[in-house]
Design a protein around this motif. Structure first.
Motif, mmCIF file in Angstrom:
data_model
loop_
_atom_site.group_PDB
_atom_site.id
_atom_site.type_symbol
_atom_site.label_atom_id
_atom_site.label_comp_id
_atom_site.label_asym_id
_atom_site.label_seq_id
_atom_site.Cartn_x
_atom_site.Cartn_y
_atom_site.Cartn_z
ATOM 1 N N ALA B 85 0.838 -1.212 0.000
ATOM 2 C CA ALA B 85 0.000 0.000 0.000
ATOM 3 C C ALA B 85 0.867 1.254 0.000
ATOM 4 N N GLY B 86 1.971 1.223 0.766
ATOM 5 C CA GLY B 86 2.881 2.370 0.832
ATOM 6 C C GLY B 86 3.506 2.645 -0.528
ATOM 7 N N ALA B 133 2.691 4.198 5.906
ATOM 8 C CA ALA B 133 2.426 2.776 5.638
ATOM 9 C C ALA B 133 3.732 1.978 5.621
ATOM 10 N N LEU B 134 4.798 2.568 5.039
ATOM 11 C CA LEU B 134 6.091 1.863 4.992
ATOM 12 C C LEU B 134 6.681 1.715 6.393
ATOM 13 N N ILE B 135 6.543 2.769 7.216
ATOM 14 C CA ILE B 135 7.067 2.703 8.598
ATOM 15 C C ILE B 135 6.288 1.651 9.394
ATOM 16 N N VAL B 136 4.963 1.694 9.255
ATOM 17 C CA VAL B 136 4.106 0.724 9.975
ATOM 18 C C VAL B 136 4.438 -0.701 9.516
ATOM 19 N N GLN B 139 7.485 -1.912 11.265
ATOM 20 C CA GLN B 139 7.195 -2.228 12.671
ATOM 21 C C GLN B 139 6.426 -3.546 12.798
ATOM 22 N N LEU B 140 5.452 -3.729 11.899
ATOM 23 C CA LEU B 140 4.635 -4.944 11.959
ATOM 24 C C LEU B 140 5.475 -6.184 11.657
ATOM 25 N N SER B 141 6.372 -6.059 10.663
ATOM 26 C CA SER B 141 7.237 -7.190 10.321
ATOM 27 C C SER B 141 8.155 -7.515 11.491
ATOM 28 N N ALA B 142 8.665 -6.461 12.174
ATOM 29 C CA ALA B 142 9.532 -6.675 13.339
ATOM 30 C C ALA B 142 8.744 -7.359 14.463
ATOM 31 N N LEU B 143 7.491 -6.927 14.660
ATOM 32 C CA LEU B 143 6.639 -7.526 15.712
ATOM 33 C C LEU B 143 6.374 -9.000 15.420
ATOM 34 N N ALA B 144 6.184 -9.305 14.124
ATOM 35 C CA ALA B 144 5.898 -10.696 13.732
ATOM 36 C C ALA B 144 7.105 -11.595 13.981
#
Lengths: 176, 157
Positions: B85-86, B133-136, B139-144
């Motif tokens: 999306a980003g 969107a790219l920053i999120v 972060q989401l990939s790091a959380l996963a």
């Protein structure tokens, strides 16, 4: 910072206000839009348009609903959660009944459209509004049942939990 | 199970219903758009911009549910979707700027100032939204990938 923190609780209580404000604003705006033109419940076109108009407001009303649920769960207001559950089930039944009438209206309107007119446009608009309303019925029903099944904490609510004492292999709750 | 945790799947479902509603409206708008005409493309992007608030709200609800449930697969999928999306938003920003420039000569008189404001608003939305969107996504990939923390349920005695 937890949900027991008074500052967090005040913020969560504001979610009630925000959710109610959004819901009331959307409902009043919808009624005002519908009343802007002469109401003719006997007309298939009017009923088709009214349903489509109501369906476009669904997303925002869902956001309001999520806010109300989040506030009630965060503040552990079991009665409000149950009230929202009952409200959702009533709304699910109402939307399902309206959806049934809308399907019949769509079929009747489709048959009445001139052969030269773009019939697919009506069908697509009907499918979009109908599928959204169908998803809303499922979601409202699910959330309503889940809210009513949530354990009531009223028996333990007034009672403070004791401290946990770990004494060798045994774990005890020490009354405060 | 904590009652609040039971709320997360419903939260995710509500977010998906909102997204479905917005995406179906977008497809309906796309069906009536001639993508070869700059004015048509401009109108489509402006339409997407007006739906931004609902899409962002649904996105926040979806992330909240995935983080609350510590659902790694959902976090990874959301990360991937946010990367895509980003990238699309940043690409659309460049195309939108080019189309808006081509259309500007056709807008005259007093309308040019309101046209500039609309263009600026959509451009900001696409650029900020794309970067966010790219920053999120990162972060989401790091959380996963992060090691599993002790959840309140798993730590109960």
């Amino acid at each position: 910072m937890t949900a027991t923190d008074p500052r967090v609780r005040r913020l969560l209580a504001l979610l009630y206000l925000a959710g109610a404000l959004i819901a009331i604003d959307q409902i009043v705006d919808l009624i005002a839009t519908l009343l802007a033109n002469p109401v003719s419940l006997g007309s298939v076109q009017w009923r088709f348009g009214a349903f489509g108009l109501a369906a476009t407001r669904g997303s925002v009303l869902l956001v309001a609903e999520v806010m109300l649920f989040a506030a009630a769960l965060g503040l552990e207001h079991a009665r409000v959660v149950r009230f929202l559950g009952v409200l959702n089930l009533v709304l699910a039944a109402g939307v399902a009944a309206w959806l049934g009438l809308f399907v019949l209206d769509t079929l009747q309107l489709r048959g009445a459209v001139n052969p030269g007119a773009p019939r697919a446009r009506y069908t697509m608009a009907g499918v979009r509004a109908g599928s959204f309303a169908g998803l809303m019925v499922l979601l409202l029903g699910w959330s309503g049942i889940a809210a009513l099944r949530m354990p009531s904490r009223s028996k333990r609510q007034g009672k403070a939990h004791g401290a946990i004492l770990v004494d060798g292999p045994s774990v005890k709750e020490v009354p405060r | 199970m904590n009652p609040a945790r039971r709320f997360f799947p419903i939260l995710a479902a509500a977010a998906l219903v909102i997204l479905f509603h917005q995406v179906s409206s977008l497809f309906a708008a796309l069906a009536g758009t001639d993508l070869h005409v700059p004015a048509s493309r401009l109108r489509l992007v402006t339409g997407v911009g007006s739906r931004g608030a609902a899409v962002v709200t649904a996105d926040v609800l979806l992330i909240w549910a995935a983080v609350g449930l510590i659902h790694r697969r959902a976090l990874r999928a959301l990360g991937g979707a946010h990367y895509a999306a980003g990238a699309v938003a940043l690409l659309a920003a460049a195309m939108f700027l080019s189309d808006a420039g081509a259309m500007a000569s056709a807008v005259g008189g007093k309308e040019i100032s309101s046209y500039r404001i609309v263009v600026l608003r959509i451009l900001l939305l696409l650029l900020v939204g794309g970067a966010a969107a790219l920053i999120v996504a990162r972060q989401l990939s790091a959380l996963a990938r992060a090691p599993s923390p002790l959840t309140p349920d798993s730590s109960s005695l």
